[in-house]
Scaffold this motif. Structure first.
Motif, mmCIF file in Angstrom:
data_model
loop_
_atom_site.group_PDB
_atom_site.id
_atom_site.type_symbol
_atom_site.label_atom_id
_atom_site.label_comp_id
_atom_site.label_asym_id
_atom_site.label_seq_id
_atom_site.Cartn_x
_atom_site.Cartn_y
_atom_site.Cartn_z
ATOM 1 N N GLU A 424 -20.066 12.405 13.594
ATOM 2 C CA GLU A 424 -18.603 12.422 13.673
ATOM 3 C C GLU A 424 -17.962 11.063 13.361
ATOM 4 N N TRP A 425 -18.172 10.583 12.140
ATOM 5 C CA TRP A 425 -17.496 9.335 11.732
ATOM 6 C C TRP A 425 -15.995 9.588 11.661
ATOM 7 N N ASP A 426 -15.244 8.625 12.117
ATOM 8 C CA ASP A 426 -13.793 8.767 12.167
ATOM 9 C C ASP A 426 -13.200 9.085 10.790
ATOM 10 N N GLU A 427 -13.785 8.515 9.740
ATOM 11 C CA GLU A 427 -13.196 8.714 8.409
ATOM 12 C C GLU A 427 -13.217 10.194 8.009
ATOM 13 N N PHE A 428 -14.098 11.002 8.608
ATOM 14 C CA PHE A 428 -14.146 12.421 8.253
ATOM 15 C C PHE A 428 -12.929 13.176 8.813
ATOM 16 N N ARG A 429 -12.386 12.651 9.887
ATOM 17 C CA ARG A 429 -11.201 13.301 10.459
ATOM 18 C C ARG A 429 -9.992 13.133 9.526
ATOM 19 N N LYS A 430 -10.020 11.983 8.818
ATOM 20 C CA LYS A 430 -8.845 11.654 7.996
ATOM 21 C C LYS A 430 -8.931 12.217 6.583
ATOM 22 N N LEU A 431 -10.011 12.940 6.257
ATOM 23 C CA LEU A 431 -10.164 13.458 4.887
ATOM 24 C C LEU A 431 -9.087 14.472 4.560
ATOM 25 N N LEU A 452 -13.731 18.702 14.234
ATOM 26 C CA LEU A 452 -12.530 19.038 13.469
ATOM 27 C C LEU A 452 -11.763 20.151 14.164
ATOM 28 N N ASP A 453 -10.492 20.242 13.841
ATOM 29 C CA ASP A 453 -9.644 21.244 14.475
ATOM 30 C C ASP A 453 -9.851 22.594 13.771
ATOM 31 N N PRO A 454 -10.354 23.612 14.489
ATOM 32 C CA PRO A 454 -10.679 24.889 13.844
ATOM 33 C C PRO A 454 -9.481 25.498 13.106
ATOM 34 N N ALA A 455 -8.296 25.439 13.734
ATOM 35 C CA ALA A 455 -7.122 26.064 13.106
ATOM 36 C C ALA A 455 -6.793 25.348 11.790
ATOM 37 N N ALA A 456 -6.843 24.015 11.815
ATOM 38 C CA ALA A 456 -6.526 23.245 10.604
ATOM 39 C C ALA A 456 -7.557 23.525 9.511
#
Ligand code: UGA
Length: 484
Positions: A424-431, A452-456
């Motif tokens: 869970e690298w932070d940069e993956f959240r911002k992709l 990651l947020d399932p809905a998103a």
């Protein structure tokens, strides 16, 4: 400890502290001590490693470490050396930070510690405190003490019979016994935040047998304001093992609950939040997912099971923690198999290779077992990690069309039949996940860290799978991911 008279305790700031072993424990410890104002000799017999440190290059990735290394090479408070004997002879306090890898039978391999104890015995030129910092099974410090005493005696006897002192004038005059203390000071640093952990510990544990050793260690750590647990050697050693075993147990527990959540349509994150608010349980280390890896938890768990069973204490609870963790990769891969049916000929993108974020360490990383299984089933893998790719190349060398390392998450996704999020690298959240999905052959995304947020993700067009998350509103949006 043949000499019994009491000397003035304490450590002189001009006498260096030796940190023996420049690995994931030793290097952050050495630099932390230098930052606290101590002169530190960082000794390691791996000449290449020492040369790299002397050149101001950290030997592994750890946030903040590179700057601290350069700062204290410049200040002169940190001196790397490949001459371990010199470091021992020059110092009064020796931190033992060499590796304790796992043996075939699960026990800790203490050969490096034993060899170091003999080297210390040969260089015992005055009172020293030998502080064991490597994670070792209870009673190891007692063995270190016996080993040093025995070899120091043999060394003295040899010198007496040869009628000489040691080489280089470093060693003590033959004949007279030398006092020393062994102490245990287990470390609780987490990779990825080791430097911060050093300066802000939850507690410092010190196992000692003499007032003098206690005073010295208290003085060294005085600037760090935190509770100090002072105890005997075996208890200090066991605190470390018990802490790692308990944290591993929390993770396996919540992973088992995650599987039950899936079966009954509940949400593991909300369960973790709901139980974690009870201070008797606490929120941390209740992050469900692909399971724990790294150099510490798996190995220390094995070693504690071995120790327990060696003493006829059933290690069943810990065996189950291990077993739950072993099954996590299969639980994770079954989601992928369920989505793609056949793996043969598919291209799978893997995001994250390190065993956790903010490190380049891939030891016992779940990613290794995931990649192994995918290749065995005939899939090709495309891999990306912000820090760990060069380490992973040594395990899975680049093989065009089968194992490919990519410069970014977007490249990993190109033409892939699925993307797996393993670290869970932070940069993956911002992709930009919508853009990433568009370059995929099939939009399957399996999130092994519930990151990651399932809905998103569903909105971005993915067939999205995670570990034990039901349909209820994720609490993460409200409370943050306090679990790690
Ligand atoms: C661990 C301990 O946390 C440190 O206190 C200890 O000093 C260190 O071992 C050691 O013995 O040297 P570390 O291995 O660096 O530190 O990493 P952790 O942050 O504890 O994570 C271990 C594994 O558990 C990782 O794979 C991580 O992804 C996983 N994990 C962690 C979870 O799966 N869920 C969680 O909620 C937390």
């Amino acid at each position: 400890m043949a000499e019994t008279h009491r000397r003035k305790p304490g450590v002189c700031r001009e006498v260096p502290i030796a940190v023996l072993g420049m690995g994931h424990v030793g290097l952050p410890t050495a630099l932390g001590l230098a930052e606290l104002g101590w002169k530190v000799m960082g000794a390691d017999d791996a000449v290449d490693k020492v040369e790299q440190l002397k050149a101001g290059q950290a030997t592994f990735y750890e946030p903040g470490m590179q700057d601290l290394l350069r700062k204290h090479l410049k200040s002169g408070r940190f001196r790397p050396t490949a001459d371990v004997e010199e470091a021992i002879a020059a110092s009064k306090v020796l931190f033992v930070c060499v590796g304790t890898p796992q043996r075939e039978d699960g026990a800790a391999d203490l050969s490096q510690i034993e060899a170091l104890a003999r080297t210390i015995a040969r260089n015992l030129n005055g009172y020293k405190v030998i502080v064991e910092k490597s994670t070792v099974p209870a009673a190891t410090s007692a063995r270190i003490k016996k080993t040093i005493a025995r070899y120091a005696r043999l060394e003295r006897a040899a010198k007496v019979s040869n009628g000489r002192g040691g080489p280089n004038g470093r060693r003590r005059d033959a004949g007279a016994p030398v006092r020393f203390d062994v102490a245990s000071n287990p470390e609780f640093l987490q990779e990825g935040k080791a430097i911060d952990d050093f300066f802000h510990p939850d507690r410092i544990v010190i196992g000692v047998e003499s007032e003098e050793a206690r005073e010295i260690l208290e003085e060294i750590y005085r600037p760090l304001k935190c509770p100090m647990v002072v105890t005997d050697l075996a208890t200090a050693e066991l605190i470390k093992h018990a802490a790692n075993a308990f944290l591993s147990t929390k993770i396996s527990f919540i992973n088992m609950i995650a599987d039950i959540c899936e079966a009954v349509g509940a949400d593991v994150e909300t369960v973790a939040h709901g139980i974690g608010l009870d201070p008797r349980i606490g929120c941390s280390f209740l992050g469900a997912g692909i399971g724990f890896g790294g150099y510490c938890f798996p190995k220390d768990l094995r070693a504690l099971i071995y120790l327990a069973e060696q003493h006829q204490v059933p290690g069943g609870i810990l065996r189950e923690v291990e077993e739950v963790n072993r099954r996590r990769v299969e639980v994770f891969l079954n989601k992928l198999r369920g989505a793609l049916w056949v793996m043969q000929g598919k291209t799978i993108g893997v995001l994250g290779l390190a065993f956790k974020p903010l490190t380049d360490d891939i030891r016992e990383a779940p990613s290794v077992r995931v990649i192994e299984a995918l290749l065995k089933e005939g899939a090709a893998v495309r891999l990306y990690d912000p820090q760990a790719m060069s380490n992973m190349r040594e395990v899975f060398p680049e093989e065009p069309g089968r194992v490919e390392y990519c410069p970014s998450a977007f490249e990993v996704a190109r033409g892939a039949h699925a993307v797996l999020l393993v670290t869970e690298w932070d940069e993956f959240r911002k992709l930009d996940w919508t853009e990433l999905r568009q370059s995929m052959e099939v939009p399957v995304l399996v999130d092994g860290r519930n990151f990651l947020d399932p809905a998103a993700m569903r909105k971005a067009g993915f067939d999205y799978f995670s570990m034990g998350r039901g349909t209820s509103q994720p609490v993460r949006a409200v409370v943050g991911r306090s679990g790690r």
